[in-house]
Design an enzyme around this catalytic site. Structure first.
Site, mmCIF file in Angstrom:
data_model
loop_
_atom_site.group_PDB
_atom_site.id
_atom_site.type_symbol
_atom_site.label_atom_id
_atom_site.label_comp_id
_atom_site.label_asym_id
_atom_site.label_seq_id
_atom_site.Cartn_x
_atom_site.Cartn_y
_atom_site.Cartn_z
ATOM 1 N N ASP A 59 1.698 -3.701 -6.803
ATOM 2 C CA ASP A 59 1.559 -2.830 -5.627
ATOM 3 C C ASP A 59 1.853 -1.358 -5.925
ATOM 4 O OD1 ASP A 59 0.829 -4.465 -3.296
ATOM 5 O OD2 ASP A 59 2.665 -5.568 -3.741
ATOM 6 N N GLU A 64 3.249 5.624 -1.244
ATOM 7 C CA GLU A 64 3.859 6.068 0.015
ATOM 8 C C GLU A 64 5.149 5.313 0.327
ATOM 9 O OE1 GLU A 64 2.220 6.777 4.367
ATOM 10 O OE2 GLU A 64 2.134 4.663 3.864
ATOM 11 N N ARG A 84 8.959 -4.901 -5.285
ATOM 12 C CA ARG A 84 8.565 -3.491 -5.319
ATOM 13 C C ARG A 84 9.733 -2.530 -5.567
ATOM 14 N NH1 ARG A 84 4.419 -1.436 -1.179
ATOM 15 N NH2 ARG A 84 4.409 0.066 -2.884
ATOM 16 N N ARG A 130 9.981 -4.863 6.724
ATOM 17 C CA ARG A 130 10.276 -4.116 5.489
ATOM 18 C C ARG A 130 11.445 -3.133 5.613
ATOM 19 N NH1 ARG A 130 5.909 -4.387 1.749
ATOM 20 N NH2 ARG A 130 5.088 -6.494 1.977
ATOM 21 N N HIS A 161 3.609 -2.244 8.667
ATOM 22 C CA HIS A 161 4.372 -0.993 8.672
ATOM 23 C C HIS A 161 4.088 -0.218 9.959
ATOM 24 C CE1 HIS A 161 4.209 -1.100 4.024
ATOM 25 N NE2 HIS A 161 5.475 -1.199 4.357
ATOM 26 N N CYS A 248 -1.239 5.098 2.338
ATOM 27 C CA CYS A 248 -0.238 4.527 1.425
ATOM 28 C C CYS A 248 -0.493 4.843 -0.036
ATOM 29 C CB CYS A 248 -0.087 3.038 1.647
ATOM 30 S SG CYS A 248 -1.565 2.123 1.487
HETATM 31 C C1 CIR Z 1 2.696 -4.518 0.251
HETATM 32 O O1 CIR Z 1 2.661 -5.542 0.920
HETATM 33 O O2 CIR Z 1 3.743 -3.918 0.009
HETATM 34 C C2 CIR Z 1 1.411 -3.985 -0.308
HETATM 35 N N1 CIR Z 1 0.539 -5.073 -0.627
HETATM 36 C C3 CIR Z 1 0.726 -3.049 0.662
HETATM 37 C C4 CIR Z 1 1.550 -1.832 0.965
HETATM 38 C C5 CIR Z 1 0.824 -0.867 1.814
HETATM 39 N N2 CIR Z 1 1.634 0.259 2.074
HETATM 40 C C6 CIR Z 1 1.522 1.027 3.122
HETATM 41 O O3 CIR Z 1 0.700 0.792 3.972
HETATM 42 N N3 CIR Z 1 2.369 2.041 3.234
#
Ligand code: CIR
Length: 256
Positions: A59, A64, A84, A130, A161, A248
């Site tokens: 990821d 972002e 992450r 998150r 988010h 992101c």
């Molecule tokens: C996640 O689940 O963390 C990633 N697959 C996607 C993150 C997307 N981030 C965002 O919209 N700020």
């Protein structure tokens, strides 16, 4: 303006997914779309700066989530998904060139930058899967001395988010999906709602007076165009499969 970005990981297909089903990701297409996204940022006046590649972090293109950058300081996040957490350190290094003050969200706080929406001196922070209350209290304590007001906003089911649910599309206008966040948190703004058939469409990226927006959501794009919002359309299909959006893949801020 600076836009910090990162190359796509060759392991992107192993990304975290929370509310969407896994579909095959075409890596070559994802890379092409990312190049077009970076070109679009340049056209909108951003200087694109690469954070180091993190090929083992599926990821890691979603920079972002690693940081929140304001004029006076940067806050390094502590991502809610354990896979992450390591992504943030190289972002911190990249940001040290631009901000003297760099603060860190510390355990047990969890914060994804995708949960942070700033308009002027107000900062809304989504509380979903998150980001937790501890991080929001840390953020409040960090930012109050700089004159920012931090407002916690609960997210509704299905929403990853806060910025999946609401983003700024003009000085006084937000694009919002009412199924994912209540609009009463944003009473001072005009609200444009996403089309009910396009729940993922609230994630738009305002740079200057132009909104970068996915062609993948044509009905909502039409609603924005009808509201006289200038659009720069990009194809974002592969990032969308990874539960991402246009905000992101960059962290944008003024050079200072
Ligand atoms: C996640 O689940 O963390 C990633 N697959 C996607 C993150 C997307 N981030 C965002 O919209 N700020």
């Amino acid at each position: 303006m600076i836009a910090i970005v990162r190359n796509i990981s060759p392991r992107m297909a192993e990304c975290e997914l929370t509310h969407v089903e896994r579909q095959p990701i075409n890596l070559a297409l994802a890379e092409k779309q990312h190049e077009e996204y970076l070109d679009a940022l340049r056209r909108l006046g951003c200087e694109v700066v690469y954070a180091p590649d993190l090929p083992h972090h599926p990821d890691s293109v979603f920079v972002e989530d690693c940081a929140v950058v304001l004029d006076e300081l940067a806050v390094i996040a502590r991502p809610g998904a354990e896979s992450r957490r390591e992504e943030v350190f190289s972002m911190a290094e990249a940001l040290e060139a631009y901000r003297e003050k760099v603060f860190y969200i510390e355990a047990p706080g969890l914060l994804d930058g995708g949960d942070v929406l700033r308009v002027g001196r107000e900062i809304w922070v989504g509380m979903g899967g998150r980001t937790n209350a501890d991080a929001i209290l840390q953020l409040q304590a960090m930012l109050r001395p700089f004159g920012y007001v931090v407002i916690a906003v609960p997210l509704k089911g299905g929403c990853l988010h806060l910025k999946s649910a609401v983003t700024q599309v003009a000085e006084d206008t937000l694009l919002l999906n009412p199924d994912w966040v209540d609009d009463h948190h944003f009473q001072d703004f005009n609200i444009i709602e996403t089309d009910p058939d396009e729940p993922g469409a609230a994630n738009a990226l305002l740079v200057g007076d132009t909104v970068m927006f996915p062609v993948d959501y044509p009905l909502t794009a039409l609603a924005l165009a009808e509201a006289d919002i200038e659009l720069l359309l990009v194809d974002n299909s592969e990032v969308i499969k990874a539960e991402g959006g246009v905000t992101c893949c960059s962290v944008i801020f003024s050079k200072g």
